[in-house]
Design an enzyme around this catalytic site. Structure first.
Site, short mmCIF file in Angstrom:
data_model
loop_
_atom_site.label_atom_id
_atom_site.label_comp_id
_atom_site.label_asym_id
_atom_site.label_seq_id
_atom_site.Cartn_x
_atom_site.Cartn_y
_atom_site.Cartn_z
N HIS A 114 -12.70 3.46 0.76
CA HIS A 114 -12.83 2.49 1.62
C HIS A 114 -13.65 1.24 1.10
O HIS A 114 -14.04 0.52 2.11
CB HIS A 114 -13.56 3.08 2.89
CG HIS A 114 -12.90 3.83 3.74
ND1 HIS A 114 -13.41 4.79 4.58
CD2 HIS A 114 -11.64 4.33 3.93
CE1 HIS A 114 -12.77 5.76 5.37
NE2 HIS A 114 -11.45 5.19 4.95
N ARG A 121 -2.86 -1.83 -3.15
CA ARG A 121 -3.99 -1.37 -2.94
C ARG A 121 -4.00 -0.06 -4.00
O ARG A 121 -2.95 0.78 -3.99
CB ARG A 121 -3.99 -0.52 -1.62
CG ARG A 121 -5.20 0.19 -1.34
CD ARG A 121 -5.16 1.04 0.12
NE ARG A 121 -6.11 1.70 0.17
CZ ARG A 121 -5.98 3.22 0.61
NH1 ARG A 121 -5.01 3.59 0.96
NH2 ARG A 121 -7.12 3.70 0.85
N GLU A 160 -8.35 -4.82 5.72
CA GLU A 160 -8.23 -4.54 4.28
C GLU A 160 -7.10 -5.28 3.64
O GLU A 160 -7.33 -5.81 2.41
CB GLU A 160 -7.80 -3.10 3.97
CG GLU A 160 -9.17 -2.14 4.27
CD GLU A 160 -8.98 -0.81 4.36
OE1 GLU A 160 -8.62 -0.30 5.80
OE2 GLU A 160 -9.08 -0.15 3.29
N ASN A 207 0.63 -1.18 0.14
CA ASN A 207 -0.11 -0.06 0.18
C ASN A 207 1.02 1.37 0.08
O ASN A 207 1.58 1.53 1.09
CB ASN A 207 -0.86 -0.06 1.28
CG ASN A 207 -1.72 1.31 1.50
OD1 ASN A 207 -1.76 2.21 0.66
ND2 ASN A 207 -2.62 1.07 2.49
N ARG A 238 -11.58 15.92 8.17
CA ARG A 238 -12.27 16.30 6.91
C ARG A 238 -13.61 16.68 7.65
O ARG A 238 -14.33 16.04 8.38
CB ARG A 238 -12.21 15.17 6.08
CG ARG A 238 -10.99 14.84 5.37
CD ARG A 238 -11.26 13.88 4.26
NE ARG A 238 -10.10 13.22 3.74
CZ ARG A 238 -10.15 11.84 4.07
NH1 ARG A 238 -11.06 11.13 4.37
NH2 ARG A 238 -8.86 11.31 3.50
#
Ligand code: ADP
Length: 398
Positions: A178, A89, A383, A7, A239
């Site tokens: 996600h 990823r 993940e 990743n 965010r």
């Protein structure tokens, strides 16, 4: 089969080496500050190490990591030939990549084309792919897209009510992110509920530093809270989540530049912006308990928005077998879970405090009472394992 999961971020490489015979992790680590004062934190079976290294770019960084994997002292394999597949990823697959896929020139083009939509993510993801192709030219590579699970959203969910040309010419629509986490917890929740994935309807909430929610009908995503970028939707660590778009030009008129506003909405908003102290829920909980009003407001807004999204997804799904909570906050914060459950009381959710207390540290299970009309579950996400499974499936030609 051994699968290496990579990743790549703009200045980091996270990695895990799996033995897929029992899905165990042989080694994992993180190379930070690629291109600067790089540091490698490696965790393998014989031991851990943290050391300053020379990694001017992703290619050099990946070579370094592979050297550690085969190192006679701390390594876990004899040779990189033992790696049967590499899973990457990749953040944005756009409208073209709707499933994980073997990497070839065509797929590399698709990832490049979507770099415009994910300028901070796709280029480093590509750098990792190129670096792995150079270092292991004979090992098959697979791309697993963050957007893929969400590609099943129908137009009424993924389109914005803006001029049609914005979509047709500029690809402005909701893509979501996600997706790999939402897919993993969907499959795991189906297993825990004793149902086939295609028979489950769920609301999955990934509550970490980034936060997103997916409505899943018959095992497929039908709506999702993040948008064309990860800024839309729930309130997050830094965010803003949902916001009147007119705030943007208004802040420009108040003297900020477009870059400053964008930075502020991505990096200085959310829990951090409202509390003025931290983006970490643990800090906010401590401060709120000690009477800090801004921390309490940030926490209350976070829960309020999660509950509001669950309520709206509840109404668009044919049924809800479970609300699934995951991510650092969903998996660990008992007080936030309790507050979410209390907010869902009108939908018949009743917390089982003992179950809620017991679930954490990687455990999965229901936190609502047997009598609860709406079930809330905690399902830890993974993940990397999802990427490793896809890589195994594609490399084996299944
Ligand atoms: P990322 O999105 O960066 O992968 P994580 O999924 O690790 O993030 O989630 C990070 C969030 O989880 C932080 O807000 C952190 O405070 C929160 N968190 C982790 N452990 C706990 C805990 N025990 N109690 C409350 N919040 C927690």
């Amino acid at each position: 089969m051994k699968v290496f999961v990579v990743n790549c971020g703009s200045s980091s490489i996270k990695y895990q080496l799996f033995d897929m015979s029992d899905e165990s992790v042989l080694a994992k680590g993180l190379l930070e500050r690629v291109g600067g004062d790089a540091v490698l934190h490696h965790n393998g079976l014989p031991g851990r190490l943290g050391r300053d290294v020379d990694a001017p770019d992703h290619a050099a960084g990946l070579r370094l990591i592979l050297d550690i994997l085969v190192d006679p002292e701390v390594g876990v394999i004899g040779d990189t030939d033992e790696i049967d597949g590499v899973g990457h990823r990749v953040v944005h697959g756009g409208e073209q990549a709707t499933d994980s896929a073997m990497i070839d020139d065509g797929l590399i083009d698709i990832i490049k084309q979507n770099s415009e939509l994910a300028p901070l993510h796709n280029p480093p993801n590509l750098a990792g792919i190129q670096a792995a192709l150079e270092a292991m030219p004979n090992v098959p590579e697979v791309a697993v897209f963050d957007t893929a699970f969400l590609a099943t959203m129908p137009p009424k969910a993924h389109r914005y009510a803006v001029p049609e040309q914005w979509y047709a010419r500029h690809h402005v629509r909701k893509y979501g992110f996600h997706g790999t986490s939402h897919r993993y917890v969907t499959l795991r929740a189906a297993q825990l509920l004793g149902k086939r994935p295609r028979d489950v309807c769920l609301i999955t909430a990934h509550l970490g530093n980034g936060c997103s929610m997916t409505a899943v009908a018959s095992g497929k995503a039908v709506d999702h809270s993040m948008g064309m970028t990860p800024l839309e939707g729930l309130m997050m660590g830094t965010r803003c989540g949902d916001l009147d778009p007119a705030v943007f030009p208004y802040m420009l008129s108040r003297g900020m530049s477009a870059d400053q506003v964008e930075q502020a909405l991505n990096k200085l908003s959310g829990l951090l912006g409202v509390s003025g102290m931290s983006n970490d829920m643990r800090d906010l909980e401590r401060a709120a308990n000690a009477g800090d009003g801004r921390a309490k407001l940030a926490r209350d807004m976070f829960v309020y928005r999660v509950v509001k999204y669950i309520g709206s997804y509840y109404t668009i799904l044919p049924k809800v077998d479970a609300v699934v909570l995951t991510g650092g906050i969903g998996e660990n914060s008992r007080t936030i879970r309790q507050a979410i459950c209390e907010g869902l009381r009108p939908l018949g959710a009743v917390l089982d405090p003992a179950r809620n207390d017991e679930i954490g540290d990687g455990k999965a299970g229901a936190i609502t009472a047997e009598s609860s009309e709406l079930s809330l579950w905690v399902v830890p996400t993974n993940e990397e394992l999802m990427i490793a499974r896809d890589t195994q499936r594609l490399v084996a030609g299944l």
